[in-house]
Write a protein that holds these residues in place. Structure first.
Motif, PDB file in Angstrom:
ATOM      1  N   GLU A  11      49.021  35.159  29.530  1.00 17.53           N
ATOM      2  CA  GLU A  11      47.557  35.349  29.525  1.00 17.53           C
ATOM      3  C   GLU A  11      47.206  36.810  29.281  1.00 17.53           C
ATOM      4  O   GLU A  11      46.283  37.117  28.522  1.00 17.53           O
ATOM      5  CB  GLU A  11      46.954  34.904  30.866  1.00 17.53           C
ATOM      6  CG  GLU A  11      46.760  33.420  31.009  1.00 17.53           C
ATOM      7  CD  GLU A  11      45.600  32.875  30.181  1.00 17.53           C
ATOM      8  OE1 GLU A  11      44.847  33.663  29.576  1.00 17.53           O
ATOM      9  OE2 GLU A  11      45.477  31.644  30.116  1.00 17.53           O
ATOM     10  N   SER A  15      45.113  38.292  26.186  1.00 14.76           N
ATOM     11  CA  SER A  15      43.895  39.056  26.412  1.00 14.76           C
ATOM     12  C   SER A  15      43.979  40.431  25.746  1.00 14.76           C
ATOM     13  O   SER A  15      42.998  40.914  25.162  1.00 14.76           O
ATOM     14  CB  SER A  15      43.704  39.202  27.921  1.00 14.76           C
ATOM     15  OG  SER A  15      42.468  39.717  28.196  1.00 14.76           O
ATOM     16  N   LEU A  79      35.516  39.525  36.359  1.00 18.12           N
ATOM     17  CA  LEU A  79      34.644  38.469  35.849  1.00 18.12           C
ATOM     18  C   LEU A  79      33.297  38.513  36.577  1.00 18.12           C
ATOM     19  O   LEU A  79      33.243  38.408  37.804  1.00 18.12           O
ATOM     20  CB  LEU A  79      35.309  37.107  36.073  1.00 18.12           C
ATOM     21  CG  LEU A  79      34.564  35.900  35.534  1.00 18.12           C
ATOM     22  CD1 LEU A  79      34.546  35.903  34.013  1.00 18.12           C
ATOM     23  CD2 LEU A  79      35.196  34.617  36.032  1.00 18.12           C
ATOM     24  N   TRP A  84      29.494  32.348  35.917  1.00 20.43           N
ATOM     25  CA  TRP A  84      29.780  31.025  36.480  1.00 20.43           C
ATOM     26  C   TRP A  84      28.613  30.065  36.349  1.00 20.43           C
ATOM     27  O   TRP A  84      28.811  28.857  36.215  1.00 20.43           O
ATOM     28  CB  TRP A  84      30.169  31.143  37.957  1.00 20.43           C
ATOM     29  CG  TRP A  84      31.553  31.659  38.158  1.00 20.43           C
ATOM     30  CD1 TRP A  84      31.939  32.959  38.181  1.00 20.43           C
ATOM     31  CD2 TRP A  84      32.734  30.888  38.359  1.00 20.43           C
ATOM     32  NE1 TRP A  84      33.290  33.046  38.383  1.00 20.43           N
ATOM     33  CE2 TRP A  84      33.800  31.784  38.508  1.00 20.43           C
ATOM     34  CE3 TRP A  84      32.990  29.522  38.432  1.00 20.43           C
ATOM     35  CZ2 TRP A  84      35.105  31.366  38.711  1.00 20.43           C
ATOM     36  CZ3 TRP A  84      34.286  29.094  38.651  1.00 20.43           C
ATOM     37  CH2 TRP A  84      35.323  30.012  38.784  1.00 20.43           C
ATOM     38  N   TRP A  87      28.952  28.637  33.113  1.00 15.30           N
ATOM     39  CA  TRP A  87      30.267  27.998  33.023  1.00 15.30           C
ATOM     40  C   TRP A  87      30.261  26.628  33.711  1.00 15.30           C
ATOM     41  O   TRP A  87      30.807  25.649  33.218  1.00 15.30           O
ATOM     42  CB  TRP A  87      31.284  28.925  33.682  1.00 15.30           C
ATOM     43  CG  TRP A  87      32.643  28.914  33.095  1.00 15.30           C
ATOM     44  CD1 TRP A  87      33.032  28.435  31.882  1.00 15.30           C
ATOM     45  CD2 TRP A  87      33.814  29.433  33.715  1.00 15.30           C
ATOM     46  NE1 TRP A  87      34.378  28.631  31.712  1.00 15.30           N
ATOM     47  CE2 TRP A  87      34.879  29.241  32.823  1.00 15.30           C
ATOM     48  CE3 TRP A  87      34.069  30.041  34.930  1.00 15.30           C
ATOM     49  CZ2 TRP A  87      36.178  29.630  33.115  1.00 15.30           C
ATOM     50  CZ3 TRP A  87      35.362  30.443  35.214  1.00 15.30           C
ATOM     51  CH2 TRP A  87      36.402  30.236  34.314  1.00 15.30           C
ATOM     52  N   ASP A  96      39.072  24.052  31.778  1.00 19.35           N
ATOM     53  CA  ASP A  96      39.995  24.798  32.637  1.00 19.35           C
ATOM     54  C   ASP A  96      40.486  23.970  33.811  1.00 19.35           C
ATOM     55  O   ASP A  96      41.591  24.161  34.301  1.00 19.35           O
ATOM     56  CB  ASP A  96      39.309  26.063  33.148  1.00 19.35           C
ATOM     57  CG  ASP A  96      39.002  27.004  32.003  1.00 19.35           C
ATOM     58  OD1 ASP A  96      39.865  27.799  31.649  1.00 19.35           O
ATOM     59  OD2 ASP A  96      37.905  26.900  31.439  1.00 19.35           O
ATOM     60  N   PRO A 103      41.890  28.171  37.190  1.00 23.46           N
ATOM     61  CA  PRO A 103      41.412  29.217  36.274  1.00 23.46           C
ATOM     62  C   PRO A 103      41.445  30.604  36.914  1.00 23.46           C
ATOM     63  O   PRO A 103      41.422  31.608  36.213  1.00 23.46           O
ATOM     64  CB  PRO A 103      39.974  28.787  35.947  1.00 23.46           C
ATOM     65  CG  PRO A 103      39.625  27.706  36.883  1.00 23.46           C
ATOM     66  CD  PRO A 103      40.898  27.106  37.385  1.00 23.46           C
ATOM     67  N   TYR A 104      41.518  30.655  38.243  1.00 28.41           N
ATOM     68  CA  TYR A 104      41.610  31.948  38.939  1.00 28.41           C
ATOM     69  C   TYR A 104      42.754  32.780  38.353  1.00 28.41           C
ATOM     70  O   TYR A 104      42.579  33.959  38.038  1.00 28.41           O
ATOM     71  CB  TYR A 104      41.856  31.683  40.427  1.00 28.41           C
ATOM     72  CG  TYR A 104      42.197  32.912  41.244  1.00 28.41           C
ATOM     73  CD1 TYR A 104      41.194  33.670  41.847  1.00 28.41           C
ATOM     74  CD2 TYR A 104      43.526  33.308  41.424  1.00 28.41           C
ATOM     75  CE1 TYR A 104      41.508  34.790  42.604  1.00 28.41           C
ATOM     76  CE2 TYR A 104      43.846  34.424  42.169  1.00 28.41           C
ATOM     77  CZ  TYR A 104      42.831  35.165  42.763  1.00 28.41           C
ATOM     78  OH  TYR A 104      43.158  36.278  43.501  1.00 28.41           O
ATOM     79  N   ARG A 106      44.292  32.488  35.509  1.00 27.83           N
ATOM     80  CA  ARG A 106      44.084  32.829  34.098  1.00 27.83           C
ATOM     81  C   ARG A 106      43.089  33.976  33.984  1.00 27.83           C
ATOM     82  O   ARG A 106      43.265  34.896  33.198  1.00 27.83           O
ATOM     83  CB  ARG A 106      43.569  31.615  33.330  1.00 27.83           C
ATOM     84  CG  ARG A 106      44.519  30.438  33.374  1.00 27.83           C
ATOM     85  CD  ARG A 106      44.073  29.353  32.449  1.00 27.83           C
ATOM     86  NE  ARG A 106      44.118  29.825  31.073  1.00 27.83           N
ATOM     87  CZ  ARG A 106      43.508  29.219  30.062  1.00 27.83           C
ATOM     88  NH1 ARG A 106      42.810  28.123  30.284  1.00 27.83           N
ATOM     89  NH2 ARG A 106      43.591  29.692  28.839  1.00 27.83           N
ATOM     90  N   ASN A 107      42.021  33.923  34.790  1.00 32.44           N
ATOM     91  CA  ASN A 107      41.021  34.983  34.727  1.00 32.44           C
ATOM     92  C   ASN A 107      41.580  36.303  35.266  1.00 32.44           C
ATOM     93  O   ASN A 107      41.348  37.369  34.680  1.00 32.44           O
ATOM     94  CB  ASN A 107      39.779  34.587  35.538  1.00 32.44           C
ATOM     95  CG  ASN A 107      39.078  33.367  34.975  1.00 32.44           C
ATOM     96  OD1 ASN A 107      38.571  32.527  35.698  1.00 32.44           O
ATOM     97  ND2 ASN A 107      39.058  33.247  33.660  1.00 32.44           N
ATOM     98  N   TYR A 163      34.658  36.619  42.410  1.00 34.97           N
ATOM     99  CA  TYR A 163      35.055  35.225  42.138  1.00 34.97           C
ATOM    100  C   TYR A 163      34.460  34.287  43.192  1.00 34.97           C
ATOM    101  O   TYR A 163      33.929  33.226  42.866  1.00 34.97           O
ATOM    102  CB  TYR A 163      36.578  35.109  42.141  1.00 34.97           C
ATOM    103  CG  TYR A 163      37.108  34.130  41.114  1.00 34.97           C
ATOM    104  CD1 TYR A 163      37.223  34.492  39.778  1.00 34.97           C
ATOM    105  CD2 TYR A 163      37.505  32.856  41.473  1.00 34.97           C
ATOM    106  CE1 TYR A 163      37.710  33.614  38.825  1.00 34.97           C
ATOM    107  CE2 TYR A 163      37.994  31.960  40.530  1.00 34.97           C
ATOM    108  CZ  TYR A 163      38.098  32.344  39.207  1.00 34.97           C
ATOM    109  OH  TYR A 163      38.578  31.473  38.270  1.00 34.97           O
TER     110      TYR A 163
END
Lengths: 266, 335
Positions: A11, A15, A79, A84, A87, A96, A103-104, A106-107, A163
Motif C-alpha cells: 500500500e 501510494s 485522513l 467519511w 465515503w 473496502d 480499510p484502517y 490500508r489508509n 479515524y
C-alpha cells in the motif's frame, strides 16, 4: 495474528507511486502548509525580539520551532474525518469492506507512503527556510533520530483520533460540527498555534491530559533541544500509551460502526 | 453439503419520512417519524457447490440487499445464513478471502495507477502465494483478453475494460463462492459475452458456487439452469429455468409460414405479428397441440414452429403475478 507487513509495504509503495505521479500537486500542498507557520513565525519572532524570551522561547527557538513545525505537519497529515461522510453515505466504502483487511490498515499505510514523497518535496523548502531565518540550534544525531521516531508516533496518534471521529459518520451523516470542535481544540492544545510553554499554566495542565501535544509539539521540542533525554524517553512512553488508547478506541468503535452500515448507494 | 444456506433472512431498514413543505420541516426538528421498510422478507434457499444460480427480480426487489448480507456487508434484521461454513456478517477474514461480491459499474481499483499495481496490492491483501498469483493472473488475463490493459491507468480504461479487470482482480484469490451483481451492466453485447464465457469457465475450473443477478436474460440463460426469483423482498420462485417458463409462461409462441397470402388467423390464437405470408401467434399451452393440427389441416403450411415465449416475457409475467399476489395480500382484510 495476521502478518500485515507485506500489505503495509504494498500500500505504501502504491501510494508513493500515486504521489510521485502528481508530484506537482504534492509540491503545491507543501507550499500551502508554509503559509500558516510563516505567519506564526513572523509574529512570534517579532514578539520575542521586542519582549525577550518567553518561558525559554527566544528568537532562535521560535524560528527553529516553526521550521520543524513544517516537517511535523507533513508527518501528521492523516485522513480527514470529513471524507467519511461521503465515503459512508455514498456507499463507496462497500468496496473496502469486502476485503479481508480493515480499510484502517490500508489508509494508515497509504498515508505513510505518501509522506515519503511529501518529505522529499519538503527538504528543499526546509533548506530555504533555514537559510532565510537561520535558526540558531545545534541538534544532535540522537535528537534527529528521536524526531523521526516521535514524528511517526505522532502521525499514528493523530491518524487514530481522526479515524475515530470519521467513524461517527456511520451513525450520523452530519458529524462535521463535532469534528470542527475537536480540530479547534487540537489547534489550541497541540502546540500547532504556539508552543505550549507560551500558553497559561492551566492550558498546559489541560493539554497534558490530552493526546494532541504528543502529535505536534513533542516531536518539535525533541529536535530543537527543549527537552532532556529523560523527558524524551518519557514522552515516547506517553506516545506509546496514546497509540494504545486511540487504537483501542478504533477497534471498539469499528466493530459497532460496521454493524450500522446500510450500504446505501452502492 | 450446501455451500450457501439462507434461512429466513430478513432485512428491515428504518427510513425517515417527512411530508413536504416548510412547516413539516420545522415539525421534524422536534418530532421525527420513521417507517420500517422490509427490503428482504424471510428468504430461504440453498446453493450446492459448483452451482450457478440466477437471482432475478425487478429493481428494488431485494436482490442486492440479499447479496450484501451474504457477502458480509450488511447485518440482517432476522434469520441466518451459512456461506462455506461462515456467518457472513461476522466478517471472518478467512470468509472475506474465500468469497467475493462483484458489483457491475463499480470501481474498486486505484484510479490513477496501472491495473497491475492494484493487482499487486490485492496479492498482499489476500496473501496469495506468488506462484499462484502469477499463474492465475496469466490465465485470467488470457481468457479475458486484457493483457494490454494491465499497464494502463484505470482512469484510461473504458467501462467494459474496467469491468473485465474488476472481475480479474476479484477472482485472483480464487474464491469458491462468488456473488455477481449485474456484472455486465452497461456493456456492449460482445463484452457481455466475453464476461459470461469467463464466468462459466471460472466456475467449471474452480468448481465455484455462483449467485448471479442480471437484468440481461442472456446472462441467465447462458449460465444458469436454476433461478431464484425474488419480488418485493419475498421469494417467488426457486427452480429450473425451464420450470419457470412452465409455471409463469402464459402460452406458447407459434410461428406459421404459408404458401401465398396469409389469411386471417385470429381464430387460432392471439396474433402477435403478421406479415404477408408469415404470422406469429400466442397460444395457450393447453390448446397448442390442437391449434397446430388445425393450422396444418386448414392452411397451405410451408413452415410451422412451436416455441416457449422469450424468457424476458416469462420473467415479466412472473413479476406481474408477484405484483398481483402482493396486492391481494395487502387488500385482504385483517383481524
Amino acid at each position: 495474528m495476521r502478518n500485515l507487513a507485506p500489505l503495509y509495504w504494498a500500500e505504501a509503495k502504491m501510494s508513493m507511486q500515486q504521489q510521485a505521479q502528481y508530484r506537482g500537486v504534492a509540491f503545491i500542498n507543501v507550499l500551502g502548509f508554509l503559509i500558516e507557520p510563516i505567519v506564526y513565525l513572523v509574529v512570534w519572532r517579532t514578539v520575542a525580539e521586542q519582549a525577550g524570551a518567553i518561558n525559554g522561547y527566544g528568537v532562535d527557538e521560535f524560528t527553529a520551532y516553526y521550521i520543524v513545525w513544517t516537517l511535523v505537519r507533513v508527518f501528521n497529515l492523516a485522513l480527514a474525518p470529513g471524507a467519511w461522510d461521503w465515503w459512508v453515505s455514498s456507499g463507496r466504502i462497500s468496496n473496502d469492506l469486502l476485503h479481508p483487511v480493515s480499510p484502517y490498515h490500508r489508509n494508515l499505510s497509504g498515508f505513510a507512503g505518501a509522506k515519503i514523497v511529501w518529505i522529499a518535496v519538503w527538504i528543499p523548502v526546509a533548506i530555504f527556510l533555514a537559510l532565510l531565518f537561520r535558526p540558531g540550534i545545534q541538534p544532535t544525531l540522537f535528537q534527529a533520530g528521536m524526531l523521526f521516531v516521535s514524528a511517526w508516533a505522532g502521525y499514528v496518534i493523530r491518524f487514530n483520533i481522526l479515524y475515530v471521529m470519521g467513524l461517527l459518520s456511520f451513525w450520523t451523516t452530519r458529524a462535521q460540527a463535532l469534528i470542527e470542535v475537536v480540530i479547534a481544540l487540537e489547534l489550541l492544545l497541540s502546540g500547532r498555534l504556539v508552543p505550549m510553554a507560551v500558553m497559561p499554566q492551566w492550558v498546559q495542565d489541560v493539554s497534558s491530559w490530552l493526546p494532541f501535544k504528543w502529535t505536534f509539539e513533542f516531536p518539535i521540542e525533541v529536535f530543537i533541544g527543549q527537552l532532556t533525554t529523560t523527558e524524551i524517553w518519557q514522552g515516547l512512553g506517553y506516545q506509546a500509551g496514546w497509540i494504545l488508547i486511540t487504537s483501542a478506541g478504533y477497534v471498539l468503535l469499528w466493530k459497532r460502526a460496521i454493524k450500522k452500515f446500510t450500504a446505501v448507494g452502492s | 453439503m450446501a455451500s450457501v444456506v439462507v434461512d429466513h433472512l430478513t432485512k428491515t431498514f428504518k427510513v425517515p419520512v417527512r411530508e413536504e413543505g416548510f412547516a413539516n420541516s420545522v415539525k421534524s426538528l422536534f418530532h421525527r417519524e420513521y417507517r420500517q421498510v422490509e427490503a428482504v422478507k424471510q428468504v430461504s434457499f440453498a446453493l450446492e457447490p459448483g452451482e450457478i444460480v440466477g437471482f432475478l427480480g425487478p429493481n428494488g426487489a431485494g436482490k442486492t440487499t440479499t447479496l450484501k448480507m451474504l457477502s458480509g456487508l450488511l447485518y440482517p434484521t432476522d434469520g441466518d445464513a451459512d456461506v462455506i461454513g461462515y456467518r457472513p456478517w461476522e466478517r471472518d477474514p478467512e470468509f472475506l478471502t474465500r468469497s467475493a461480491l462483484v458489483m457491475g459499474n463499480r470501481n474498486s481499483l486505484n484510479w490513477d495507477l496501472p491495473v497491475a499495481d492494484t493487482l499487486d496490492v490485492r496479492r498482499a491483501m489476500y496473501r496469495i502465494p506468488r506462484s499462484d498469483y502469477e499463474q492465475r493472473r496469466e490465465r485470467f488475463t488470457e481468457v479475458l483478453g486484457v493483457g494490454d490493459l494491465l499497464t494502463k491507468p484505470v482512469r484510461n480504461l473504458s467501462l467494459g475494460e474496467r469491468m473485465k479487470v474488476e472481475i480479474l482482480a476479484s477472482l485472483l484469490p480464487a474464491p469458491p463462492v462468488l456473488f455477481l451483481d449485474e456484472p455486465t451492466l452497461g456493456l456492449d453485447l460482445s463484452m457481455q459475452k466475453r464476461i459470461r464465457e469467463f464466468v462459466g469457465e471460472y466456475a467449471a475450473e474452480e468448481g465455484a458456487t455462483i449467485l448471479l443477478t442480471s437484468h440481461y436474460m442472456a446472462d441467465v440463460t447462458a449460465l444458469c439452469e436454476r433461478v431464484i426469483v425474488i419480488h418485493r423482498g419475498s421469494l417467488l420462485f426457486d427452480g429450473d429455468l425451464a420450470d419457470l417458463s412452465e409455471r409463469f409462461g402464459a402460452g406458447k409462441t407459434v410461428t406459421v409460414t404459408v404458401a401465398g397470402e396469409m389469411p386471417d388467423v385470429s381464430s387460432y390464437g392471439e396474433v402477435v405479428e403478421r406479415g404477408s405470408s408469415k404470422a406469429v401467434l400466442d397460444v395457450s399451452k393447453d390448446t397448442v397441440a390442437g391449434v397446430a393440427s388445425r393450422l396444418l389441416a386448414d392452411l397451405a403450411v410451408v413452415d410451422l414452429s412451436i416455441e416457449d415465449p422469450p424468457i424476458e416475457d416469462v420473467i415479466e409475467s412472473t413479476f406481474a403475478s408477484g405484483d398481483a399476489a402482493a396486492d391481494a395480500t395487502q387488500e385482504a382484510p385483517r383481524t
